[in-house]
Design a protein around this motif. Structure first.
Motif, mmCIF file in Angstrom:
data_model
loop_
_atom_site.group_PDB
_atom_site.id
_atom_site.type_symbol
_atom_site.label_atom_id
_atom_site.label_comp_id
_atom_site.label_asym_id
_atom_site.label_seq_id
_atom_site.Cartn_x
_atom_site.Cartn_y
_atom_site.Cartn_z
ATOM 1 N N TRP A 86 0.831 -1.209 0.000
ATOM 2 C CA TRP A 86 0.000 0.000 0.000
ATOM 3 C C TRP A 86 0.863 1.256 0.000
ATOM 4 O O TRP A 86 0.557 2.234 -0.673
ATOM 5 C CB TRP A 86 -0.863 0.059 1.255
ATOM 6 C CG TRP A 86 -1.927 -0.963 1.391
ATOM 7 C CD1 TRP A 86 -2.392 -1.839 0.454
ATOM 8 C CD2 TRP A 86 -2.688 -1.210 2.586
ATOM 9 N NE1 TRP A 86 -3.380 -2.612 0.983
ATOM 10 C CE2 TRP A 86 -3.581 -2.249 2.282
ATOM 11 C CE3 TRP A 86 -2.669 -0.656 3.856
ATOM 12 C CZ2 TRP A 86 -4.477 -2.748 3.237
ATOM 13 C CZ3 TRP A 86 -3.559 -1.139 4.804
ATOM 14 C CH2 TRP A 86 -4.459 -2.181 4.497
ATOM 15 N N HIS A 95 -6.682 -4.060 -2.869
ATOM 16 C CA HIS A 95 -5.375 -3.543 -2.468
ATOM 17 C C HIS A 95 -4.881 -2.420 -3.384
ATOM 18 O O HIS A 95 -4.016 -1.643 -2.989
ATOM 19 C CB HIS A 95 -4.333 -4.661 -2.494
ATOM 20 C CG HIS A 95 -4.492 -5.674 -1.415
ATOM 21 N ND1 HIS A 95 -4.371 -5.373 -0.082
ATOM 22 C CD2 HIS A 95 -4.760 -7.007 -1.483
ATOM 23 C CE1 HIS A 95 -4.557 -6.468 0.632
ATOM 24 N NE2 HIS A 95 -4.791 -7.471 -0.191
ATOM 25 N N PHE A 108 -4.739 1.746 -2.677
ATOM 26 C CA PHE A 108 -5.408 1.744 -1.389
ATOM 27 C C PHE A 108 -5.302 3.100 -0.695
ATOM 28 O O PHE A 108 -6.205 3.511 0.032
ATOM 29 C CB PHE A 108 -4.815 0.652 -0.501
ATOM 30 C CG PHE A 108 -5.641 0.329 0.711
ATOM 31 C CD1 PHE A 108 -6.686 -0.588 0.633
ATOM 32 C CD2 PHE A 108 -5.389 0.946 1.927
ATOM 33 C CE1 PHE A 108 -7.464 -0.884 1.745
ATOM 34 C CE2 PHE A 108 -6.161 0.653 3.048
ATOM 35 C CZ PHE A 108 -7.197 -0.264 2.953
ATOM 36 N N TYR A 109 -4.216 3.808 -0.925
ATOM 37 C CA TYR A 109 -4.041 5.108 -0.274
ATOM 38 C C TYR A 109 -5.101 6.106 -0.733
ATOM 39 O O TYR A 109 -5.410 7.070 -0.020
ATOM 40 C CB TYR A 109 -2.635 5.663 -0.540
ATOM 41 C CG TYR A 109 -2.390 6.138 -1.957
ATOM 42 C CD1 TYR A 109 -2.562 7.481 -2.301
ATOM 43 C CD2 TYR A 109 -1.978 5.253 -2.947
ATOM 44 C CE1 TYR A 109 -2.329 7.922 -3.602
ATOM 45 C CE2 TYR A 109 -1.744 5.684 -4.238
ATOM 46 C CZ TYR A 109 -1.917 7.012 -4.565
ATOM 47 O OH TYR A 109 -1.692 7.441 -5.850
ATOM 48 N N TYR A 135 -5.784 3.725 5.477
ATOM 49 C CA TYR A 135 -4.376 3.805 5.075
ATOM 50 C C TYR A 135 -3.589 4.701 6.020
ATOM 51 O O TYR A 135 -2.498 4.334 6.481
ATOM 52 C CB TYR A 135 -4.296 4.333 3.644
ATOM 53 C CG TYR A 135 -2.896 4.688 3.196
ATOM 54 C CD1 TYR A 135 -2.013 3.709 2.774
ATOM 55 C CD2 TYR A 135 -2.460 6.018 3.197
ATOM 56 C CE1 TYR A 135 -0.724 4.028 2.366
ATOM 57 C CE2 TYR A 135 -1.182 6.346 2.785
ATOM 58 C CZ TYR A 135 -0.316 5.356 2.368
ATOM 59 O OH TYR A 135 0.955 5.682 1.967
#
Length: 222
Positions: free
Chosen positions: A55, A183, A186-187, A194
């Motif tokens: 991530w 995934h 994801f940020y 996150y």
């Protein structure tokens, strides 16, 4: 003892996120559209980096001009098409990695290496930050002798800079398998989760300690 005291001091919501690990398999909101730019396949090149939680390795590369996309996944293991759950059990030998697809005429390989180092702890081969075990080991996967020479040169530069042995191997490229859709990016798609994870893992604190103003992004030369 330090890690125990640190965990005891964290708020409960952060503790829950850290305990779940980088790639929690809990139900999460659906992913949004992928970040990226159009790139003629004839101009595209790829490189795979392992830097702990995948991530956290997407954003710094996706911010670079010349990078078309960054895909979270797995590499370096012995099982074809592994799932996150299989990798997290630490029995497949895979690393959590990102595959960076880029235009080397716009962003050279050396620049990608510089961004890589500024996002890892080069002196920890037992994992990265709070994520421990084989899936979170750091590594650089190379496909050509030129890439190996360039990556090895930066290993030497980091060792000279800190006066410590670098524990990041330069490995031959291995099959890459994309991780599950949730995934990816994801940020962006789950920013609250996150950010809690990243803070609880003390990733930025360690990067700042190592790299100063260059931590986490393109900065002064190594």
């Amino acid at each position: 003892m330090r890690r125990l005291l640190f965990l005891l001091a964290l708020p409960a919501v952060v503790l829950a996120t850290v305990a779940a690990g980088c790639g929690t398999s809990e139900p999460l909101p659906p992913a949004g559209p992928s970040v990226g730019m159009a790139l003629d396949p004839a101009l595209a090149d790829t490189v795979v980096f392992a830097g702990g939680c995948f991530w956290c390795m997407e954003k710094p590369f996706e911010e670079l001009d010349g990078v078309a996309s960054v895909v979270s996944g797995f590499s370096g293991g012995t099982v074809a098409n592994p799932t996150y759950d299989e990798v997290s059990r630490k029995t497949t030998g895979h690393y959590e990695v990102v595959e960076v697809i880029y235009n080397p005429q716009v962003v050279p390989f050396d620049t990608l290496l510089q961004v890589y180092w500024h996002n890892v702890d080069p002196f920890d081969d037992g994992g990265q930050f709070c994520d421990r075990g084989s899936p979170y080991r750091p590594a650089i996967f190379v496909r050509t002798p030129a890439e190996r020479a360039a990556a090895s040169a930066t290993v030497a530069q980091v060792q000279e800079k800190f006066g410590l042995p670098v524990l990041v191997p330069v490995l031959d490229a291995a099959p890459f398998y994309a991780a599950e859709d949730y995934h990816q990016d994801f940020y962006r798609t789950n920013p609250a989760h996150y950010n809690r994870y990243r803070t609880g893992c003390r990733r930025d604190a360690r990067l700042d300690q190592l790299w100063g103003d260059a931590a986490g992004h393109l900065g002064p030369a190594l």
